[in-house]
Scaffold this motif. Structure first.
Motif, PDB file in Angstrom:
ATOM      1  N   GLU A 167       0.836  -1.207   0.000  1.00 39.90           N
ATOM      2  CA  GLU A 167       0.000   0.000   0.000  1.00 39.90           C
ATOM      3  C   GLU A 167       0.869   1.253   0.000  1.00 39.90           C
ATOM      4  N   HIS A 168       1.492   1.476  -1.133  1.00 39.30           N
ATOM      5  CA  HIS A 168       2.396   2.619  -1.313  1.00 39.30           C
ATOM      6  C   HIS A 168       2.179   3.167  -2.716  1.00 39.30           C
ATOM      7  N   PRO A 169       2.288   4.487  -2.913  1.00 37.56           N
ATOM      8  CA  PRO A 169       2.062   5.059  -4.244  1.00 37.56           C
ATOM      9  C   PRO A 169       2.915   4.452  -5.355  1.00 37.56           C
ATOM     10  N   THR A 170       4.074   3.883  -5.007  1.00 37.22           N
ATOM     11  CA  THR A 170       4.894   3.221  -6.025  1.00 37.22           C
ATOM     12  C   THR A 170       4.106   2.128  -6.723  1.00 37.22           C
ATOM     13  N   PHE A 171       3.209   1.479  -5.987  1.00 34.78           N
ATOM     14  CA  PHE A 171       2.467   0.343  -6.516  1.00 34.78           C
ATOM     15  C   PHE A 171       0.967   0.651  -6.616  1.00 34.78           C
ATOM     16  N   VAL A 191      -2.567 -12.148 -25.005  1.00 34.32           N
ATOM     17  CA  VAL A 191      -1.642 -11.040 -24.779  1.00 34.32           C
ATOM     18  C   VAL A 191      -2.299 -10.127 -23.748  1.00 34.32           C
ATOM     19  N   GLU A 192      -1.656  -9.948 -22.618  1.00 34.57           N
ATOM     20  CA  GLU A 192      -2.222  -9.117 -21.559  1.00 34.57           C
ATOM     21  C   GLU A 192      -1.622  -7.715 -21.645  1.00 34.57           C
ATOM     22  N   VAL A 193      -2.502  -6.740 -21.813  1.00 39.49           N
ATOM     23  CA  VAL A 193      -2.100  -5.351 -22.017  1.00 39.49           C
ATOM     24  C   VAL A 193      -2.342  -4.579 -20.722  1.00 39.49           C
ATOM     25  N   PHE A 194      -1.268  -4.100 -20.119  1.00 40.61           N
ATOM     26  CA  PHE A 194      -1.355  -3.293 -18.904  1.00 40.61           C
ATOM     27  C   PHE A 194      -1.180  -1.827 -19.294  1.00 40.61           C
ATOM     28  N   VAL A 195      -2.157  -1.005 -18.940  1.00 39.74           N
ATOM     29  CA  VAL A 195      -2.097   0.425 -19.263  1.00 39.74           C
ATOM     30  C   VAL A 195      -1.817   1.199 -17.977  1.00 39.74           C
ATOM     31  N   TYR A 196      -0.768   1.985 -17.983  1.00 36.86           N
ATOM     32  CA  TYR A 196      -0.366   2.724 -16.786  1.00 36.86           C
ATOM     33  C   TYR A 196      -0.377   4.222 -17.062  1.00 36.86           C
ATOM     34  N   GLY A 197      -0.501   5.004 -15.994  1.00 34.48           N
ATOM     35  CA  GLY A 197      -0.536   6.451 -16.136  1.00 34.48           C
ATOM     36  C   GLY A 197       0.790   7.130 -15.901  1.00 34.48           C
ATOM     37  N   PRO A 212      -4.646  12.933 -10.858  1.00 33.80           N
ATOM     38  CA  PRO A 212      -3.638  11.894 -10.597  1.00 33.80           C
ATOM     39  C   PRO A 212      -3.675  10.765 -11.608  1.00 33.80           C
ATOM     40  N   ALA A 213      -2.500  10.208 -11.870  1.00 35.22           N
ATOM     41  CA  ALA A 213      -2.396   8.963 -12.638  1.00 35.22           C
ATOM     42  C   ALA A 213      -2.425   7.827 -11.622  1.00 35.22           C
ATOM     43  N   ARG A 214      -3.510   7.098 -11.584  1.00 41.80           N
ATOM     44  CA  ARG A 214      -3.725   6.149 -10.488  1.00 41.80           C
ATOM     45  C   ARG A 214      -2.932   4.849 -10.646  1.00 41.80           C
ATOM     46  N   GLN A 215      -2.656   4.460 -11.885  1.00 45.07           N
ATOM     47  CA  GLN A 215      -1.961   3.192 -12.126  1.00 45.07           C
ATOM     48  C   GLN A 215      -0.496   3.467 -12.440  1.00 45.07           C
ATOM     49  N   THR A 216       0.409   2.758 -11.762  1.00 43.72           N
ATOM     50  CA  THR A 216       1.827   2.919 -12.066  1.00 43.72           C
ATOM     51  C   THR A 216       2.336   1.740 -12.890  1.00 43.72           C
ATOM     52  N   LEU A 217       3.396   2.011 -13.640  1.00 38.49           N
ATOM     53  CA  LEU A 217       4.065   0.946 -14.387  1.00 38.49           C
ATOM     54  C   LEU A 217       4.574  -0.126 -13.434  1.00 38.49           C
ATOM     55  N   GLU A 218       5.086   0.291 -12.296  1.00 34.76           N
ATOM     56  CA  GLU A 218       5.657  -0.657 -11.347  1.00 34.76           C
ATOM     57  C   GLU A 218       4.602  -1.633 -10.822  1.00 34.76           C
ATOM     58  N   ALA A 219       3.378  -1.144 -10.611  1.00 31.13           N
ATOM     59  CA  ALA A 219       2.298  -2.033 -10.165  1.00 31.13           C
ATOM     60  C   ALA A 219       1.948  -3.040 -11.248  1.00 31.13           C
ATOM     61  N   GLN A 221       3.834  -4.175 -13.629  1.00 38.32           N
ATOM     62  CA  GLN A 221       4.909  -5.168 -13.752  1.00 38.32           C
ATOM     63  C   GLN A 221       4.858  -6.179 -12.598  1.00 38.32           C
ATOM     64  N   ALA A 222       4.523  -5.706 -11.395  1.00 36.41           N
ATOM     65  CA  ALA A 222       4.450  -6.607 -10.247  1.00 36.41           C
ATOM     66  C   ALA A 222       3.340  -7.636 -10.423  1.00 36.41           C
ATOM     67  N   VAL A 223       2.185  -7.201 -10.893  1.00 41.05           N
ATOM     68  CA  VAL A 223       1.076  -8.132 -11.113  1.00 41.05           C
ATOM     69  C   VAL A 223       1.447  -9.160 -12.173  1.00 41.05           C
ATOM     70  N   ALA A 224       2.101  -8.717 -13.240  1.00 40.84           N
ATOM     71  CA  ALA A 224       2.521  -9.652 -14.287  1.00 40.84           C
ATOM     72  C   ALA A 224       3.473 -10.707 -13.727  1.00 40.84           C
ATOM     73  N   ARG A 225       4.375 -10.296 -12.842  1.00 38.43           N
ATOM     74  CA  ARG A 225       5.286 -11.266 -12.214  1.00 38.43           C
ATOM     75  C   ARG A 225       4.511 -12.254 -11.340  1.00 38.43           C
ATOM     76  N   LEU A 226       3.607 -11.732 -10.523  1.00 41.60           N
ATOM     77  CA  LEU A 226       2.839 -12.596  -9.638  1.00 41.60           C
ATOM     78  C   LEU A 226       2.050 -13.644 -10.416  1.00 41.60           C
ATOM     79  N   HIS A 227       1.545 -13.254 -11.578  1.00 41.54           N
ATOM     80  CA  HIS A 227       0.693 -14.149 -12.364  1.00 41.54           C
ATOM     81  C   HIS A 227       1.492 -15.054 -13.298  1.00 41.54           C
ATOM     82  N   GLY A 228       2.810 -14.898 -13.291  1.00 45.50           N
ATOM     83  CA  GLY A 228       3.643 -15.759 -14.124  1.00 45.50           C
ATOM     84  C   GLY A 228       3.429 -15.556 -15.606  1.00 45.50           C
ATOM     85  N   LEU A 229       3.308 -14.294 -16.027  1.00 39.39           N
ATOM     86  CA  LEU A 229       3.069 -13.983 -17.436  1.00 39.39           C
ATOM     87  C   LEU A 229       4.390 -13.885 -18.195  1.00 39.39           C
TER      88      LEU A 229
END
Length: 444
Positions: A167-171, A191-197, A212-219, A221-229
């Motif tokens: 729970e940090h703005p980075t993510f 193909v999973e497309v993640f759109v970040y602000g 505000p841009a609510r979605q970060t690139l770092e978040a 990327q983290a979800v993609a790692r967790l899901h094994g994409l």
């Protein structure tokens, strides 16, 4: 084995109200302090969900969360009986009370990011609840969201559940509202497309100036790692900061995809042509990119009507249809465009309009109300059957709404201790209807 995409719609909660809590969401802020109708809101959502089930689509429902959230109010120092907590919050911190009474979990596009088993490295269907850290009223949702998802998708042989990101703005993570899965058939590797602000680590990437841009690139990327994409089947696409500043708070307000169709506004993204070429390459061709020109529909008309916060669904005959709010029909430019779209050579052959004005006035259209889950017949068989829409559940939930929901709610009503009792009574009965176990804190 047959594969398909199921929709799980959020059941609107008993405290649906217009508090204008979502900075950057034009509709939410412009309708602040109006009277709401929780009963009508819930029935509008149920009617849409039942209509999709009647079209032959797989349709489920997700339960609302307990509101007012007394637990969160106690965490921030309000003490005494439940009635005392409500009274003290109302008199000394009304904005905090409003945040803890929001029915925003109805917008289940923000509930989680979902990756189907065809995409993940372990062959299971993955869920990561969104942390929603950008907005206080939404940041209190993810723990309960995780419990609700586990109560519905409980079989660990088929389903993998992750804890929401730190729970940090980075993510900053807004879930499926900034995520689109493209594929040729639902059972294919997609193909999973993640759109970040914005990117926290890369200051060279542009960012919006007003909202505000609510979605970060770092978040993402983290979800993609967790899901094994696999990188070969993942695309990271930056939202245009200029449209965020025009009220496009999520990607699903400016773009929507289904199978091999990506429907988007001309101003939706940065580096559009380069990124579309990447999608085309990773999809191995046969994509339908439908770009709506600004000259046909301006960004403000798109936001006002929620042209892109529509659902694109694939029907039994293989053709696609758009599920749109009636606001699209009432906007001349948007209605004209949708009529012309049906004459184009695309897979989209129909538009169906639904009245979801109670949700629209609070800033969420048809696409906000649903979480998409691509799955197989075997995975569906492992889903809690008591949440799946059919004639019996539709009738039961409508009766439940009639029994427990008010037909008007104002900001002053949020401090009413009786509203808390009504909400808890309703949710206690709902756990029996949907067989959800002890997902609510008041039951522990």
């Amino acid at each position: 084995m047959k594969h398909f995409e199921a929709n799980f719609d959020g059941l609107v909660g008993p405290t649906h109200n217009y508090a204008g809590l979502s900075f950057g969401n034009v509709a939410s802020q412009s309708n602040a302090a109006q009277l709401s109708n929780p009963r009508e809101a819930a029935k509008q959502g149920l009617k849409k969900a039942k209509a999709l089930a009647d079209m032959g689509l797989v349709q489920g429902m997700l339960a609302p969360q307990e509101r007012p959230d007394i637990h969160s109010l106690r965490r921030i120092g309000f003490t005494g009986s439940d009635a005392d907590v409500l009274a003290k919050a109302a008199s000394t911190a009304p904005l905090l009370l409003q945040a803890c009474t929001s029915a925003s979990s109805m917008w289940t596009a923000n509930a989680a990011t979902v990756s189907p088993s065809a995409d993940s490295s372990d062959g299971r269907l993955h869920f990561t609840p969104a942390n929603l850290v950008d907005k206080l009223h939404r940041s209190i949702e993810p723990t309960t969201t995780g419990r609700i998802l586990k109560a519905i998708f409980s079989d660990s042989r088929h389903f993998a559940h992750h804890t929401h990101l730190p729970e940090h703005p980075t993510f900053g993570d807004e879930g499926a509202a900034n995520h689109t899965r493209l594929c040729h058939q639902y059972g294919d590797k997609g193909v999973e497309v993640f759109v970040y602000g914005r990117s926290v680590a890369d200051a060279s990437k542009p960012a919006p100036k007003k909202y505000p841009a609510r979605q970060t690139l770092e978040a993402s990327q983290a979800v993609a790692r967790l899901h094994g994409l696999a990188d070969s089947h993942t695309v990271y696409l930056q939202q245009n900061p200029d449209v965020i500043d025009q009220g496009v708070f999520h990607n699903d307000v400016i773009a929507v995809g289904n199978q091999n169709v990506l429907f988007y506004h001309e101003q939706a993204f940065l580096d559009t042509q380069e990124k579309l070429a990447e999608i085309e390459q990773k999809m191995q061709g046969n994509m339908h990119f439908i770009e709506v020109p600004t000259a046909k529909v301006g960004v403000l008309d798109a936001v006002k009507s929620y042209l892109f916060n529509t659902q694109i669904v694939t029907l039994g005959d293989g053709n696609m249809a758009i599920i749109a709010p009636t606001d699209c029909r009432e906007n001349p430019a948007v209605y004209e465009y949708l009529n012309s779209l049906l004459t184009m050579n695309t897979p989209i052959k129909a538009v169906h309009y639904f009245d979801v004005k109670q949700s629209m006035q609070n800033g969420g259209g048809p696409a906000c109300l649903r979480l998409r889950v691509a799955m197989s017949e075997a995975e569906l068989a492992a889903v809690n059957p008591h949440v799946m829409m059919n004639d019996a559940l539709f009738a039961r939930l409508n009766q439940w709404v009639d029994k427990h929901y008010r037909d008007r709610l104002s900001a002053a009503d949020l401090a009413d201790p009786q509203l808390l009792i009504e909400s808890r009574t309703a949710l206690d009965e709902l756990t029996q209807i949907m067989q959800l176990g002890s997902v609510y804190q008041f039951q522990r």
